[in-house]
Design a protein around this motif. Structure first.
Motif, mmCIF file in Angstrom:
data_model
loop_
_atom_site.group_PDB
_atom_site.id
_atom_site.type_symbol
_atom_site.label_atom_id
_atom_site.label_comp_id
_atom_site.label_asym_id
_atom_site.label_seq_id
_atom_site.Cartn_x
_atom_site.Cartn_y
_atom_site.Cartn_z
ATOM 1 N N TRP A 115 -7.842 -41.749 6.679
ATOM 2 C CA TRP A 115 -9.262 -42.046 6.525
ATOM 3 C C TRP A 115 -10.110 -41.402 7.606
ATOM 4 N N VAL A 116 -9.475 -40.985 8.694
ATOM 5 C CA VAL A 116 -10.186 -40.384 9.821
ATOM 6 C C VAL A 116 -9.380 -39.180 10.307
ATOM 7 N N VAL A 117 -10.077 -38.078 10.597
ATOM 8 C CA VAL A 117 -9.434 -36.874 11.116
ATOM 9 C C VAL A 117 -10.282 -36.352 12.273
ATOM 10 N N GLU A 118 -9.621 -35.858 13.319
ATOM 11 C CA GLU A 118 -10.298 -35.248 14.468
ATOM 12 C C GLU A 118 -9.545 -33.994 14.874
ATOM 13 N N GLU A 119 -10.290 -32.994 15.295
ATOM 14 C CA GLU A 119 -9.725 -31.782 15.880
ATOM 15 C C GLU A 119 -10.623 -31.385 17.044
ATOM 16 N N SER A 120 -10.038 -30.793 18.087
ATOM 17 C CA SER A 120 -10.805 -30.408 19.270
ATOM 18 C C SER A 120 -10.458 -29.002 19.723
ATOM 19 N N VAL A 121 -11.403 -28.404 20.457
ATOM 20 C CA VAL A 121 -11.215 -27.107 21.086
ATOM 21 C C VAL A 121 -12.028 -27.110 22.374
ATOM 22 N N VAL A 122 -11.586 -26.351 23.369
ATOM 23 C CA VAL A 122 -12.350 -26.218 24.604
ATOM 24 C C VAL A 122 -13.168 -24.938 24.508
ATOM 25 N N GLU B 233 -6.471 -38.235 -1.782
ATOM 26 C CA GLU B 233 -5.298 -38.328 -0.914
ATOM 27 C C GLU B 233 -5.068 -37.050 -0.126
ATOM 28 N N ASP B 234 -5.596 -35.916 -0.621
ATOM 29 C CA ASP B 234 -5.390 -34.621 0.021
ATOM 30 C C ASP B 234 -6.569 -34.201 0.893
ATOM 31 N N ARG B 235 -7.671 -34.917 0.820
ATOM 32 C CA ARG B 235 -8.905 -34.495 1.496
ATOM 33 C C ARG B 235 -8.736 -34.400 3.008
ATOM 34 N N ALA B 236 -8.026 -35.316 3.628
ATOM 35 C CA ALA B 236 -7.863 -35.273 5.087
ATOM 36 C C ALA B 236 -7.161 -33.987 5.517
ATOM 37 N N GLY B 237 -6.130 -33.586 4.805
ATOM 38 C CA GLY B 237 -5.419 -32.349 5.141
ATOM 39 C C GLY B 237 -6.295 -31.123 4.960
ATOM 40 N N VAL B 238 -7.054 -31.104 3.894
ATOM 41 C CA VAL B 238 -7.986 -29.995 3.654
ATOM 42 C C VAL B 238 -9.016 -29.945 4.781
ATOM 43 N N ASN B 239 -9.540 -31.098 5.146
ATOM 44 C CA ASN B 239 -10.546 -31.142 6.207
ATOM 45 C C ASN B 239 -9.977 -30.753 7.561
ATOM 46 N N ARG B 240 -8.756 -31.176 7.848
ATOM 47 C CA ARG B 240 -8.131 -30.821 9.125
ATOM 48 C C ARG B 240 -8.036 -29.294 9.254
#
Length: 159
Positions: free
Chosen positions: A5-12, A136-143
Motif C-alpha cells: 500500500w506504500v512505496v518509497e525510493e530515495s536518491v542523494v 496488486e501490481d501497482r506498487a511494483g510498477v510505481n517502484r
C-alpha cells in the motif's frame, strides 16, 4: 503475494534541500522525469497547498488524465499531492527533502494507494482500464517508475 500500500525510493542529489524542492515542486516539469506522466496542466509552476492541477498519463497506447490537489507544500522539506480520477481517490504522491551529510539532499519519492473502502473496487477497475495495471501490481510498477523518475531528477538537479 500480499499487496503493498506504500512505496518509497530515495536518491542523494548534490544540491541543497531548498534548491531541490524549487525544481521538483515545479509540477509542470513532471513529464520530463516520470515514465508514466507525460504532461501537467497547472495555472502556475510552483503550487501551494490546496491548489489543483491535471496530470496527463500514458502507458503504451493507453492515455488518461488525473486530477490532483496539493496537500503539502513546505519549501525545502516536503511536497505532496492527492490524485483522483472521475471523483474517486487513487493515490497520494510526494517528495521529502532531507539534508545529506555531504551538503546535498536525500530526495525521497513516496506513494500511498488510497483505493480503499467503498470506492476501492471502482477505483481499482479504473486503474486497470486506464493504465492496464492490476491493483496488486501497482506498487511494483510505481517502484520501478520512481527509480527512473529520481535518476532523471538527479541528473536535472546536478546539471
Amino acid at each position: 503475494m500480499e499487496r503493498e500500500w506504500v512505496v518509497e525510493e530515495s536518491v542523494v542529489v548534490g544540491v541543497a534541500p531548498e534548491a531541490a524542492y524549487g525544481v521538483v515542486a515545479q509540477v509542470r516539469r513532471t513529464g520530463e522525469w516520470s515514465p508514466e506522466c507525460r504532461a501537467v496542466w497547472a495555472r502556475r509552476g510552483a503550487l501551494v497547498a490546496g491548489e489543483r492541477f491535471v496530470g496527463w498519463n500514458r502507458k503504451g497506447l493507453l492515455l488518461w488524465f488525473t486530477t490532483c490537489r496539493v496537500t503539502v507544500a513546505e519549501p525545502g522539506r516536503e511536497f505532496a499531492f492527492r490524485v483522483g480520477a472521475l471523483g474517486l481517490p487513487i493515490a497520494l504522491w510526494g517528495y521529502r527533502f532531507e539534508p545529506a551529510a555531504d551538503g546535498g539532499t536525500v530526495l525521497t519519492e513516496y506513494w500511498q494507494d488510497l483505493r480503499t473502502g467503498r470506492s476501492r473496487r471502482p477505483a481499482e477497475l479504473l486503474g486497470l482500464v486506464f493504465s492496464g495495471t492490476r491493483a496488486e501490481d501497482r506498487a511494483g510498477v510505481n517502484r520501478a517508475g520512481m527509480r527512473t523518475t529520481l535518476e532523471r531528477m538527479k541528473a536535472a538537479l546536478e546539471r
